[in-house]
Structure formats: C-alpha cells, structure tokens
Design an enzyme around this catalytic site. Structure first.
Site, PDB file in Angstrom:
ATOM      1  N   GLY A   1     -16.846  17.348   9.362  1.00 14.00           N
ATOM      2  CA  GLY A   1     -17.676  16.342   8.723  1.00 14.00           C
ATOM      3  C   GLY A   1     -17.181  16.102   7.315  1.00 14.00           C
ATOM      4  O   GLY A   1     -16.037  16.420   6.979  1.00 14.00           O
ATOM      5  N   SER A   2     -18.024  15.547   6.474  1.00 14.06           N
ATOM      6  CA  SER A   2     -17.611  15.218   5.126  1.00 14.06           C
ATOM      7  C   SER A   2     -17.751  16.423   4.201  1.00 14.06           C
ATOM      8  O   SER A   2     -18.222  17.490   4.590  1.00 14.06           O
ATOM      9  CB  SER A   2     -18.434  14.037   4.598  1.00 14.06           C
ATOM     10  OG  SER A   2     -17.860  13.514   3.424  1.00 14.06           O
TER      11      SER A   2
ATOM     12  N   GLY B   1     -13.423  19.329   4.741  1.00 14.84           N
ATOM     13  CA  GLY B   1     -13.977  17.972   4.771  1.00 14.84           C
ATOM     14  C   GLY B   1     -13.201  16.974   3.952  1.00 14.84           C
ATOM     15  O   GLY B   1     -13.309  15.776   4.176  1.00 14.84           O
ATOM     16  N   HIS B   2     -12.398  17.442   2.979  1.00 18.72           N
ATOM     17  CA  HIS B   2     -11.652  16.514   2.136  1.00 18.72           C
ATOM     18  C   HIS B   2     -10.616  15.744   2.958  1.00 18.72           C
ATOM     19  O   HIS B   2      -9.940  16.307   3.822  1.00 18.72           O
ATOM     20  CB  HIS B   2     -10.942  17.274   1.015  1.00 18.72           C
ATOM     21  CG  HIS B   2     -11.859  17.624  -0.117  1.00 18.72           C
ATOM     22  ND1 HIS B   2     -11.921  16.906  -1.280  1.00 18.72           N
ATOM     23  CD2 HIS B   2     -12.775  18.614  -0.239  1.00 18.72           C
ATOM     24  CE1 HIS B   2     -12.820  17.456  -2.092  1.00 18.72           C
ATOM     25  NE2 HIS B   2     -13.345  18.486  -1.480  1.00 18.72           N
TER      26      HIS B   2
ATOM     27  N   ASN C   1     -27.868  18.120   9.001  1.00 15.32           N
ATOM     28  CA  ASN C   1     -28.104  19.325   8.200  1.00 15.32           C
ATOM     29  C   ASN C   1     -28.936  19.010   6.949  1.00 15.32           C
ATOM     30  O   ASN C   1     -29.148  17.847   6.595  1.00 15.32           O
ATOM     31  CB  ASN C   1     -26.755  19.930   7.805  1.00 15.32           C
ATOM     32  CG  ASN C   1     -26.886  21.348   7.292  1.00 15.32           C
ATOM     33  OD1 ASN C   1     -27.877  22.026   7.549  1.00 15.32           O
ATOM     34  ND2 ASN C   1     -25.887  21.801   6.561  1.00 15.32           N
TER      35      ASN C   1
ATOM     36  N   LEU D   1      30.645  10.742  -0.339  1.00 13.95           N
ATOM     37  CA  LEU D   1      30.100   9.711  -1.213  1.00 13.95           C
ATOM     38  C   LEU D   1      30.929   8.436  -1.183  1.00 13.95           C
ATOM     39  O   LEU D   1      32.115   8.458  -0.812  1.00 13.95           O
ATOM     40  CB  LEU D   1      30.033  10.231  -2.649  1.00 13.95           C
ATOM     41  CG  LEU D   1      29.052  11.376  -2.943  1.00 13.95           C
ATOM     42  CD1 LEU D   1      29.316  11.930  -4.334  1.00 13.95           C
ATOM     43  CD2 LEU D   1      27.614  10.901  -2.801  1.00 13.95           C
TER      44      LEU D   1
ATOM     45  N   GLY E   1      33.368   5.934  -2.542  1.00 16.64           N
ATOM     46  CA  GLY E   1      34.454   6.138  -3.488  1.00 16.64           C
ATOM     47  C   GLY E   1      35.134   7.489  -3.361  1.00 16.64           C
ATOM     48  O   GLY E   1      36.024   7.813  -4.154  1.00 16.64           O
TER      49      GLY E   1
ATOM     50  N   GLY F   1      37.071   8.397  -0.925  1.00 18.84           N
ATOM     51  CA  GLY F   1      38.379   8.249  -0.299  1.00 18.84           C
ATOM     52  C   GLY F   1      38.357   8.360   1.213  1.00 18.84           C
ATOM     53  O   GLY F   1      39.408   8.507   1.848  1.00 18.84           O
TER      54      GLY F   1
ATOM     55  N   SER G   1      27.189   8.351   5.774  1.00 19.27           N
ATOM     56  CA  SER G   1      26.277   9.141   6.624  1.00 19.27           C
ATOM     57  C   SER G   1      25.631  10.268   5.821  1.00 19.27           C
ATOM     58  O   SER G   1      25.939  11.440   6.013  1.00 19.27           O
ATOM     59  CB  SER G   1      27.007   9.690   7.850  1.00 19.27           C
ATOM     60  OG  SER G   1      28.216  10.329   7.514  1.00 19.27           O
TER      61      SER G   1
END
Length: 639
Positions: free
Chosen positions: A40-41, A122-123, A174, A479, A481, A483, A552
């Site tokens: 519940g809450s 409940g959060h 409740n 990366l 560049g 090569g 990739s």
C-alpha cells in the site's frame, strides 16, 4: 490407569508425553503454508500490522519483547504502548525515518496454518522491492489509511499484485481507531476501491476494517468497536483461503530440471522442484524441448523413494530409458507438454536505475533456463494511475511496459496466466550481473512458430573446403582515429596476396547502405553492431574471412557477435590508442565537433568506450606502425 489419569499431565508417563510431542510435531509439520504480502502507500501501517500478527500469534520470545518495549520507549512511542512496526523495520534507516525500505520476511504460525509474510515498502522509489516480495505470494493485503482513502501508490501496488498473478486480495482499511470506527468511511473506501479494481481486472476481494495498533479485527472478529462488521477477522481469512499449490496440483505435470544427478555409473536421475501437477512411477513423461518420451522408473528423495510426488516437492526422477536430458530442460506430462519458442510478447517491470536499451543483450533466466535475450522498443508503457497506454522508446526505473522479447534459442515456457513458474523470468545485465527487470510472458509470437530453419545441401564446411581456408571474423575495435580502418585494409591486402578469400566491413561504409537508417544513440549503436554481426555470420557461412572495423564501444554487443559464431571463429582485435593520441590525429575533425557540443553521443567524449578485457589480439599503436601491426596480426592468424 484411568482415562482421567491418561489425560491428566500429572499422571502421564514419559512414553505418553513423547507420543503427544510426536503428534504435535507431526501436526505442525504437515500444516499448509501461505505466503502473503502487505502493501500500500507510505505510512498505511503495514509494518505495524505484521508486528501485531507476530505478537498476537505468540511468535515473540521474551527477550525480543523486552527489547521491543525498550526500543518503543527510545523512539518516542506515547505512554507504554508497544510500537509493533519495530519488529519488522530492522534497518537503521527504516527506524530513523519511520518507513520501510527493504522487503522484510517474517514467519509465524497458528493452529491451522503456517505463514511467511513479506512487508513491502510503500515509497514509489522502492516499487521494485515490492515486486520482489510479491513474486512468490499467494495473497496480498492492500492496506489503506482510513483517514486518507485510496492513494496513487495504493493503485500501483494493486495493479502490480494483480499483474504478478496474485488472485487473493484483502482490502484492509486500517487506522479505524483514528476515524472513530465510522462505518460510512469504511463503506465509501470499499466502494471507491471496487470501482478502481474492476478497471484492472480484480473481480473479487475481501474488505476488513482493522486497527493494527489497537488490534481490532486482527485475530478476533467482530471487534466491539465495529459491531456493524460481520465478516471474518484477518487471521481467520488467512487461515482458510485457498493455497496456490492446491490449484497448481490440478494442472499437468511440470518439473524444470535443475541438475543431472549422477553419483555413480548405476544411477542417473533428474533433480528439480515440481512446479505443477503430480507424478508417480509408471507414468509417461516427455523431455521438452527435445520431445523424447520415457516412463518414470522411480521418484527418489533423501528420505526414500516415493509412490507419488506433488507440486512443491523437490525430487529426483529416474527414467526407464537413457534419454538426453540436462539442466534447462523440462520434464512434463507426455500427453500435455508446454510450448517452446524464441519470441514472446511480455510485460516488463523495470527495476534498474539504468534504463532499458532496446537491442542490447541481457541474460534471461526462466526456471532453470538461462539464455541471451534482446528487448525490442516497447509497444507501450502503462500509466498505473490512469491505466493509459503511453508511447515509449525505453523503460525507466519502476516503469511497466509491454515489449517483444527475442531469445538466442528456443526456451520452454507457458503463459504467465497459466504458470507463474514457467511464465515468469528475470533479466540480468551481462556486465554488472544486476537484475534489471522482471517479466511475464503473454504468448509466443506467431512468426516464432511459422518461421523454420530451412536446411541446405551445401554446408558451411563445404564452402570452407572449396576455399581451402578456415572462416573467421577479425573484429577490429577501438576509438575513432585509432587506426582501425587503416590496419584492417592492410590486413586484407596481405591476405589477398596469400590467395585468401576475404571481405572488409567498414563502419562508415555500412552506414551508407545497410545501416543508413540508424543514428548514434546507444540503442542505434547496438542495432548497428547486431546487423553487422548477422552479415558477418552469413559471410563466414560462405567460407570467407571477414574483417570488420567498428568502434563497437560496448562489451555486451561484441560478446553478442561472438556468441553468433562457432567457438574460435571470433577474433577480437583491440586497436589500443589513448584518447589523447586519437584526438591529436582527428583526421575527420570529429573530436573538435564533439568538444564544441556539435556532435552528441561521441565515443570517448560524452559516450563511453568499454575496452576489451581479454582480446585475442591487442595492438598498441603508440609502439607499432600500421604496417607492423598488420604483419603482427597476420602472424597470429596464420602462423
């Protein structure tokens, strides 16, 4: 000795006392087990209710009670009253904030039944913890604060409980003591909840007015404070509601195989937990997905062989025939086996701070099966408050959506509405091993059943023999560049001079045609690599040596391509160049644009690059020229 003396503890002999103890233990050992959750809450009184149940069922030891009373005084409970929530909220942060954060499991027992109760937070931010607690529950107690009525989190938890397959709902209104035990308040809340419940498919629930703090209608009903209520107390209802195993036992036999039990050459059995139905020696079973059938020879447990085994029992089944069966297979009733498929429509509850990335490979675990799965872009996301279907390209923490799931090989399943064990799964991140989602299968997709692999007469081995070479994929990664393209081109030239049959797939080139519709978001990068991997696989089937040059950036996607190919055919080549060196080269001027903010999602700047952990070949471009690197790779490929 008279009957009076026999029944009088003063006259009982040791033998009679031992007999009574055995009877008592046997009675409690054979009691049914009900698993339920409270949800519940925030501050609806979930932890207080469970503490009250433990207290009233005499499941608290004297030292625990003394500690509870001391803790209640320390945290500021008024007067000498006991704060029952402290029995369940065990984390320091929970006691400090007066909230539940983690799922707390507690055991208690009555004369009629044993219980495992999960106190769920409940959060909204801890909704994933609520899903964890609900995944094994038979019943949900939805608490509502009588002063506040139905709140958004009440609706969320009700929706999730129904979605996960909990069919027994208790609406516990409740804190009735704080609203003067007003019947009109109770009736109005029940009316409002019934209207909402009907919209999400909850057709029946049991409403009870309670006070977890005062104990009204918890163990005894009706309370003197609610003479207008004529229903059962909460504990009476929990003791009499139908347990899930009863329904599961009525279904056809299913047992996911956990492991093959082979202690010696004379014994071979298949061990697992019976998820549905029952089984006995002499019955016919089918191994799914292979379809092989056999007869049950015996059912073995540590306490001896059984004449019959039922839902919920862990057993080892021996078969009359030496059939091929291993972990991940399912033993099922021969005349009513489950399906197997590799594409499904599923509901996903996303449980990770990292959002869903469509196309990325995740581990999918269903029963004892583990496969690689990819998730398509969601069909829609569900707004739990309004029940509207919202357009979505991904799923965030606590989001609920419907999407298509594709696995790398067929798995055995049943719709979740038929079997919680064979219809539910979790998704696990391959890098972090964190559980990112819980899923429920609706049905297999028709194309998964209608599309079959068409065998061809000329095999990949024939193609390889005609070219007199072993096919392979040289996967260059690094990366921009670094090569990659330069070295890959030199490698192909050297292989051509050696009369090798090759094909070079370059990252920029495929984006002019095959992948021209893709951008550079994380999801598009993943789809880019998936398509290239499929093309590379087809080319190796033709016997070619395939050379690829792609940034990739993600390990998971490189591993996805590796898993497409036979063992040893994927050769990862890391063109290892420091970012500073690659940026100095910047032949295309891309780094400058990325630094100015003109180029988004650029690897190394605002998008990560995950270096290979164990590449087959590593090239340090600060120590080798491109020509030396090409010669080094050829030497590794063809000694």
């Amino acid at each position: 000795m008279s009957d009076k003396q026999i029944n009088d503890p003063v006259y009982k002999t040791d033998a009679l006392i031992a007999e009574d103890i055995d009877a008592y233990l046997d009675m409690h050992q054979n009691k049914g087990m009900l698993r339920f959750i409270t949800c519940g809450s925030v501050d609806d009184g979930k932890s207080t209710l469970i503490g009250r149940l433990l207290y009233d069922s005499k499941m608290i030891f004297e030292d625990q009670l003394a500690a509870l009373e001391a803790d209640s005084k320390r945290v500021g409970t008024q007067g000498q009253e006991i704060d029952f929530a402290l029995l369940v909220d065990g984390l320091a942060a929970e006691r400090e904030q007066g909230i539940t954060i983690d799922v707390a499991y507690r055991f208690f027992s009555t004369e009629k039944r044993k219980f495992i109760v999960a106190d769920t937070p409940g959060h909204e931010q801890y909704t994933r913890n609520m899903v964890t607690g609900a995944s094994t529950a038979d019943l949900a107690v939805i608490l509502i604060d009588g002063r506040k009525g139905i709140l958004p989190q009440t609706k969320r938890h009700s929706y999730l409980a129904h979605l996960i397959g909990i069919r027994h709902i208790v609406l516990a209104v409740n804190k009735m003591d704080l609203v003067g035990y007003d019947r009109d308040i109770f009736d109005n809340i029940v009316r409002d909840y019934r209207e909402f419940a009907s919209e999400i498919g909850i057709t029946d629930f049991t409403a009870i007015p309670i006070s977890g703090f005062k104990g009204d209608n918890i163990t005894v009903a009706p309370s003197d404070n609610t003479p207008w209520y004529e229903g059962p107390s909460l504990i009476d209802h929990l003791e009499t509601v139908e347990i899930a195993n009863v329904a599961a036992q009525a279904r056809s036999f299913r047992m996911p195989v956990q492991w093959v039990n082979r202690p010696n050459l004379d014994f071979r059995g298949f061990s697992g937990l019976i998820s549905d139905g029952e089984i006995a020696p002499g019955q016919q079973v089918r191994v799914v997905p292979s379809g092989k059938t056999s007869t049950v020879k015996s059912i073995v447990t540590m306490n001896g062989d059984l004449d019959r085994a039922v839902t919920g029992q862990s057993v080892t089944i021996r078969l009359e025939d030496e059939v091929d069966c291993s972990r991940g297979d399912v033993l099922a009733a021969a005349d009513d086996p489950p399906e197997s498929a590799d594409q499904f429509e599923s509901t996903l509850v996303w449980m990770s701070d990292e959002k869903l990335i469509p196309g990325r490979g995740y581990w999918l675990k269903l029963a004892s099966q583990t496969v690689t799965a990819t998730i398509a872009e969601p069909k829609y996301e569900v707004d739990v408050n309004t029940l509207d279907h919202l357009a979505a390209k991904t799923l965030d923490l606590n989001s609920i959506g419907v999407a298509e799931v594709t696995t790398d090989r067929p798995i055995v399943f049943e719709p979740y509405s038929d079997s919680r064990q064979l219809g539910s799964f979790i998704l696990v991140d391959k890098i972090t091993n964190a559980t990112v989602a819980a899923g429920m299968i609706h049905f297999s997709l028709r194309r998964a059943q209608n599309v079959h692999w068409q065998p061809t007469s000329i095999t990949r081995e024939n193609h390889s023999a005609m070219k007199n070479q072993k096919p392979a994929v040289l996967w260059f990664t690094g990366l921009s560049g670094s090569g990659k393209s330069t070295i890959a081109n030199l490698v192909e030239m050297r292989l051509a001079r050696m009369n090798r049959h090759t094909f070079l797939l370059d990252g920029d080139n495929v984006r002019h045609g095959l992948n021209k519709d893709l951008g550079f978001t994380e999801a598009d990068r993943i789809e880019n690599i998936r398509r290239v991997g499929e093309v590379a696989k087809l080319m190796t089937d033709a016997g070619l040596i395939v050379i690829t040059a792609f940034i990739s950036p993600f390990r998971a996607e490189r591993e996805m391509v590796r898993n497409m190919l036979p063992e040893g055919e994927f050769i990862e080549v890391h063109i290892d160049t420091p970012l500073s060196v690659a940026e100095e080269r910047d032949v295309k001027g891309l780094y400058k644009k990325a630094r100015r903010g003109d180029l988004k999602n650029f690897t190394g700047i605002d998008s990560p690059y995950e270096e290979p952990e164990k590449p087959e070949i590593r090239i340090d471009t600060t120590a080798m020229t491109p020509e030396e690197a090409a010669d080094f790779i050829i030497g590794k490929l063809i000694p």
